[in-house]
Design an enzyme around this catalytic site. Structure first.
Site, mmCIF file in Angstrom:
data_model
loop_
_atom_site.group_PDB
_atom_site.id
_atom_site.type_symbol
_atom_site.label_atom_id
_atom_site.label_comp_id
_atom_site.label_asym_id
_atom_site.label_seq_id
_atom_site.Cartn_x
_atom_site.Cartn_y
_atom_site.Cartn_z
ATOM 1 N N HIS A 43 6.722 33.028 23.372
ATOM 2 C CA HIS A 43 6.527 33.810 22.149
ATOM 3 C C HIS A 43 5.242 34.606 22.288
ATOM 4 C CE1 HIS A 43 7.290 34.508 17.809
ATOM 5 N NE2 HIS A 43 5.986 34.747 17.802
ATOM 6 N N ASP A 67 9.275 31.317 6.639
ATOM 7 C CA ASP A 67 8.530 32.320 7.395
ATOM 8 C C ASP A 67 9.100 33.714 7.179
ATOM 9 O OD1 ASP A 67 6.454 33.023 9.401
ATOM 10 O OD2 ASP A 67 8.211 33.747 10.486
ATOM 11 N N ARG A 100 3.266 38.864 3.847
ATOM 12 C CA ARG A 100 1.949 39.040 4.474
ATOM 13 C C ARG A 100 1.810 40.440 5.045
ATOM 14 N NH1 ARG A 100 2.307 35.014 8.880
ATOM 15 N NH2 ARG A 100 0.340 35.869 9.548
ATOM 16 N N SER A 131 3.222 30.191 11.398
ATOM 17 C CA SER A 131 4.397 31.066 11.489
ATOM 18 C C SER A 131 5.042 30.964 12.869
ATOM 19 C CB SER A 131 3.948 32.511 11.196
ATOM 20 O OG SER A 131 4.869 33.455 11.674
ATOM 21 N N LYS A 150 8.565 28.385 13.976
ATOM 22 C CA LYS A 150 9.784 28.989 14.543
ATOM 23 C C LYS A 150 10.110 28.378 15.901
ATOM 24 C CE LYS A 150 8.155 33.107 13.782
ATOM 25 N NZ LYS A 150 7.731 34.422 13.400
HETATM 26 N N1 URA Z 1 4.028 36.673 15.119
HETATM 27 C C1 URA Z 1 4.620 35.767 14.310
HETATM 28 O O1 URA Z 1 5.713 35.280 14.587
HETATM 29 N N2 URA Z 1 3.974 35.416 13.161
HETATM 30 C C2 URA Z 1 2.781 35.913 12.809
HETATM 31 O O2 URA Z 1 2.271 35.535 11.786
HETATM 32 C C3 URA Z 1 2.175 36.867 13.665
HETATM 33 C C4 URA Z 1 2.816 37.226 14.828
#
Ligand code: URA
Length: 433
Positions: free
Chosen positions: A82, A161, A168, A183, A187
């Site tokens: 990620h 999220d 956000r 966040s 995930k």
């Molecule tokens: N990527 C994400 O998945 N969440 C965030 O808050 C910032 C970048």
């Protein structure tokens, strides 16, 4: 419990209890707590921070706000990566096939781009026919068959999220370490992977503008992963200038194809070799990162990484002919060349400015409803450290829009040329494990 009391408590810099954090996330996901209260809470967290325990509870509450995926039907160690976001970041589309060609199992759920950062899903959708809306069962079958699937996050994965990130994004509360860490990790944990490679970007085009905050974010996320028995490593990568040369959806797919065929830009390949070597060790395929790097180089040289991309595209309904003949991708009607206004060394090629300009050319969305122009974007012929003479090509902007002056001026302003020799930052700034 009243949400307003929790907002005030955090605003005053106090620690929230586990029950209070769970009350907020559950209420917000279900709709009993409105956007305006959640945005006030997000702003209070941005200013006052959270303790390790609060971050762990927030991550857990978000992870279990929806479906948690079980990937145990896939044999072997499942790895995932990620990135915290960037400009020109097509890493997953290059790295995924590379590690899968080495035998790793990658079941990846990706997101879309918003604002100046691009998203892997949008890039993949620039391949005609490509289906990213697969079910979990289809994804598991595909990974068992060919070792790789990159699909969109299912609707039921971490709904907290989905709501909170969108909120956000429009309330100036993205750049908070606790909120980003929760966040990202919620995930990754909910998507059922065994090992996680995090790419924490740092610089003008990233949410973390300096090494200190990037390091803190990386450490926070690695600790969350480790505390839940997931092998987690973070690579801190430079995002002061765009990654590679292509910015924009089909331009980036073409660069990913060239990279898998052995003609990738140096910075992108360095990031893929380093990240991939960590992932192969995490997956128990190689004993050392050196051995893994050699294996990754061999799958580029023998063409098997490129073939893996073709297999993935075919399995997801995409037009493999376009991958084998990238000249078939649609090109935009206008190509505007931007040339050096003086002789010297490129000191700056600002990733944020280029990312915003690419969005204005049509490559990105300002709101979630905007439609993307897959062929729009910027191709950087020269980047930081290059010597250019007055009149040399810096980059080319691609668009189908008639109104592109503002974007062109922004790209011109993104570049700075100086008389002294300049050296580009190494793309790998640090590894946190
Ligand atoms: N990527 C994400 O998945 N969440 C965030 O808050 C910032 C970048």
């Amino acid at each position: 419990m009243r949400m307003v009391d929790l907002i005030i408590k955090k605003r005053e810099g106090n620690e929230l209890t586990d029950e209070e954090i769970r009350f907020w996330i559950k209420g917000y996901t279900e709709g009993s707590i409105p956007d305006y209260q959640s945005s006030a809470m997000a702003m209070a967290i941005l200013f006052k921070g959270m303790t390790k325990r609060e971050i762990a509870t927030l991550t857990d509450a978000m992870e279990y706000s929806g479906e948690v995926i079980d990937l145990s039907d896939i044999a072997g160690v499942k790895v995932d990566k990620h990135s915290t976001g960037g400009v020109g970041d097509k890493t997953s589309i290059v790295l995924g096939p590379m590690v899968a060609a080495c035998g790793a199992k990658l079941a990846k759920m990706s997101g879309r781009g918003l604002g100046h950062t691009g998203g892997t899903l949008d890039k993949l959708e620039s391949i005609p026919g490509m289906n990213i809306a697969k079910t979990k069962e289809e994804m598991v079958k595909q990974v068992n068959d060919i070792g790789i699937a990159i699909i969109g996050q299912t609707k039921s994965l971490v709904p907290a999220d989905k709501k909170l990130y969108a909120l956000r994004d429009v309330t100036g509360t993205v750049e908070s370490i606790p909120l980003i860490a929760a966040s990202v990790m919620s995930k990754k944990l909910a998507s059922g992977t065994d090992a996680i490679l995090l790419d924490v970007t740092v610089g003008e085009g990233a949410f973390m503008k300096n090494m200190e905050s990037a390091r803190e974010l990386a450490r926070t996320m690695v600790n969350i992963g480790k505390s839940l028995n997931r092998n987690t490593v973070a690579v801190l990568s430079d995002m002061s200038e765009p990654l590679g040369r292509a910015v924009g959806n089909s331009l980036e797919i073409k660069e990913a194809i060239a990279s898998l065929q052995g003609n990738g830009p140096e910075d992108l390949m360095e990031l893929c070799f380093t990240s991939g070597s960590i992932m192969l060790v995490q997956a128990n395929i190689c004993k050392t990162r050196e051995e893994a790097k050699a294996k990754l180089k061999s799958v580029i040289e023998d063409g098997s990484a490129f073939e893996k991309l073709c297999q993935m595209v075919e399995a997801q309904g995409g037009d493999v002919d376009c991958i084998r003949h990238p000249e078939k991708f649609e090109v935009s009607s206008k190509a505007i060349e931007i040339r050096a206004e003086k002789t010297g060394y490129i000191k700056k090629c600002d990733a944020l400015e280029i990312g915003v300009a690419a969005m204005k050319l049509g490559a990105g969305r300002e709101t979630l409803e905007d439609k993307i122009d897959m062929s729009a974007g910027v191709y950087l012929t020269n980047k930081v450290g290059a010597y250019v003479e007055k009149g040399d090509l810096l980059c080319t902007a691609y668009t189908n829009k008639d109104n592109y002056e503002e974007a062109i001026n922004q790209i011109k302003g993104a570049y700075e040329i100086v008389d002294e020799v300049v050296y580009a930052q190494p793309v790998i700034r640090e590894i946190v494990d």
